[in-house]
Write a protein that holds these residues in place. Sequence first.
Motif, mmCIF file in Angstrom:
data_model
loop_
_atom_site.group_PDB
_atom_site.id
_atom_site.type_symbol
_atom_site.label_atom_id
_atom_site.label_comp_id
_atom_site.label_asym_id
_atom_site.label_seq_id
_atom_site.Cartn_x
_atom_site.Cartn_y
_atom_site.Cartn_z
ATOM 1 N N MET A 1 14.858 59.433 73.810
ATOM 2 C CA MET A 1 14.415 58.247 74.523
ATOM 3 C C MET A 1 13.572 57.351 73.621
ATOM 4 O O MET A 1 13.583 56.138 73.741
ATOM 5 N N GLU A 2 12.784 57.955 72.629
ATOM 6 C CA GLU A 2 11.918 57.177 71.760
ATOM 7 C C GLU A 2 12.725 56.300 70.811
ATOM 8 O O GLU A 2 12.215 55.318 70.282
ATOM 9 N N LYS A 3 13.984 56.648 70.538
ATOM 10 C CA LYS A 3 14.811 55.890 69.613
ATOM 11 C C LYS A 3 15.681 54.858 70.328
ATOM 12 O O LYS A 3 16.380 54.090 69.671
ATOM 13 N N ASP A 4 15.657 54.861 71.642
ATOM 14 C CA ASP A 4 16.502 53.936 72.404
ATOM 15 C C ASP A 4 15.726 52.677 72.769
ATOM 16 O O ASP A 4 14.503 52.693 72.940
ATOM 17 N N ASN A 5 16.477 51.598 72.884
ATOM 18 C CA ASN A 5 15.883 50.373 73.418
ATOM 19 C C ASN A 5 15.543 50.577 74.901
ATOM 20 O O ASN A 5 16.112 51.452 75.566
ATOM 21 N N ILE A 6 14.651 49.751 75.390
ATOM 22 C CA ILE A 6 14.290 49.782 76.810
ATOM 23 C C ILE A 6 14.763 48.478 77.444
ATOM 24 O O ILE A 6 14.471 47.394 76.931
ATOM 25 N N ILE A 7 15.532 48.605 78.520
ATOM 26 C CA ILE A 7 15.973 47.439 79.283
ATOM 27 C C ILE A 7 15.300 47.509 80.638
ATOM 28 O O ILE A 7 15.649 48.346 81.479
ATOM 29 N N ALA A 8 14.304 46.654 80.837
ATOM 30 C CA ALA A 8 13.556 46.622 82.097
ATOM 31 C C ALA A 8 14.110 45.513 82.974
ATOM 32 O O ALA A 8 14.267 44.376 82.515
ATOM 33 N N ILE A 9 14.423 45.862 84.215
ATOM 34 C CA ILE A 9 15.042 44.903 85.139
ATOM 35 C C ILE A 9 14.135 44.694 86.342
ATOM 36 O O ILE A 9 13.778 45.655 87.041
ATOM 37 N N ASP A 10 13.760 43.437 86.571
ATOM 38 C CA ASP A 10 13.054 43.079 87.798
ATOM 39 C C ASP A 10 14.125 42.678 88.816
ATOM 40 O O ASP A 10 14.724 41.604 88.714
ATOM 41 N N LEU A 11 14.380 43.560 89.772
ATOM 42 C CA LEU A 11 15.514 43.400 90.675
ATOM 43 C C LEU A 11 15.313 42.250 91.655
ATOM 44 O O LEU A 11 14.202 41.921 92.048
ATOM 45 N N ALA A 12 16.422 41.651 92.046
ATOM 46 C CA ALA A 12 16.443 40.582 93.038
ATOM 47 C C ALA A 12 17.821 40.577 93.680
ATOM 48 O O ALA A 12 18.611 41.523 93.496
ATOM 49 N N LYS A 13 18.133 39.545 94.426
ATOM 50 C CA LYS A 13 19.427 39.452 95.093
ATOM 51 C C LYS A 13 20.481 38.787 94.213
ATOM 52 O O LYS A 13 21.594 39.298 94.066
ATOM 53 N N SER A 14 20.124 37.666 93.596
ATOM 54 C CA SER A 14 21.108 36.889 92.822
ATOM 55 C C SER A 14 20.704 36.684 91.375
ATOM 56 O O SER A 14 21.534 36.747 90.479
ATOM 57 N N VAL A 15 19.411 36.437 91.122
ATOM 58 C CA VAL A 15 18.927 36.162 89.769
ATOM 59 C C VAL A 15 17.944 37.259 89.370
ATOM 60 O O VAL A 15 16.948 37.493 90.049
ATOM 61 N N PHE A 16 18.226 37.942 88.248
ATOM 62 C CA PHE A 16 17.443 39.081 87.800
ATOM 63 C C PHE A 16 16.708 38.735 86.508
ATOM 64 O O PHE A 16 17.224 37.993 85.672
ATOM 65 N N GLN A 17 15.518 39.314 86.360
ATOM 66 C CA GLN A 17 14.766 39.146 85.115
ATOM 67 C C GLN A 17 14.969 40.396 84.275
ATOM 68 O O GLN A 17 14.681 41.504 84.723
ATOM 69 N N VAL A 18 15.472 40.225 83.057
ATOM 70 C CA VAL A 18 15.765 41.357 82.180
ATOM 71 C C VAL A 18 14.936 41.232 80.913
ATOM 72 O O VAL A 18 14.978 40.199 80.235
#
Length: 344
Positions: A1-18
């Motif tokens: 896990m320490e060598k992997d990128n992190i993709i954080a997603i702020d969930l929503a209905k139509s438009v998501f923040q990544v």
Amino acid sequence: MEKDNIIAIDLAKSVFQVCKVSPRGKIIYNREVSRKRLKELLVKETKSLVAMEACATAHYWARYAERAGHQVKVINARIVKGFQTKQKTDKNDAIAIATAAPLEHIQSIRIHSVEEQAMQSTERARNLALTHVIAQSNQIRGLLLEFGIVIPQGINSLRRNLPMILEDAENDLPDSFRQIVMSLWEHLEVQIEHADAITSSLKGTIESNQVCQKLMKLEGVGPIGALGLSLRLGKGEHYSNGRNAAASIGLTPKQHSSGGKENIGHISKQCADKRLRATLYQGALSVVSLVINRPPKTNKEQWLKALIARRGKKVAAIALANKTVRTAYAILKSDSEYEPQVIV
């Protein structure tokens, strides 16, 4: 896990923040994406740690990310809030999720399968249907009370008394209002039929589920409680021991300790699975009411009766619910059957 990128997603209905973060903590990008674009992004990205808050649609997106080959971490929203250092915006929320995700002591919630989510959704639909039935019956009873007509509680009482009330010409009900009450009752009957249909469907699902049938052998655990425990605990893989499982439901005391002094308080009113805890508590209360009026038959009943004498019924019910969760965890973890120790 320490060598992997992190993709954080702020969930929503139509438009998501990544927010994509490198293993060294550098933000690669933090942008809005559409629903279609998010699916494409998860498929095209190399294996990463995908993190998101535990909120609406989290299980769907977690399963989607797992199918795309990613490691997934769904974090309690209360935990994520502690990592917010600036004002609340979608960008800052995504950064907070990315900050919390790689920490080992922050656990992921259990991700439901499609079948488990269907069972949970059916239970939620049943609960809402029953709420509508109660609300509609209470409205009819309350409206008639304004005209001096009293109907005892319960659907059966309403069904038995309402036809006589509507046919009684001497109760001073206006004819126009009689029609309104009749339409409310007809609507209530449809709601009752709808609730019964969902209940029947859920009952059949629980009866065919071996895990639920196994858990229903525990004291004070009925079909709804067994379903809640099976969905919450799974096979016990997300908990290190039974106490952690009970704590996640809110059945252990809060601790506020410092300087080597332990201060143990009451169970939490906020950090809990309130729906499941209430179900287990009600089941435990029924066991307490049964045990208190007869000699104990098992070692657990003997322990419970002594606890009732020392601390009272309500504390004993919480303690029994706590023990029930721990026992359920042990059963699911070891894939065994519950066998209470009978007093010889």
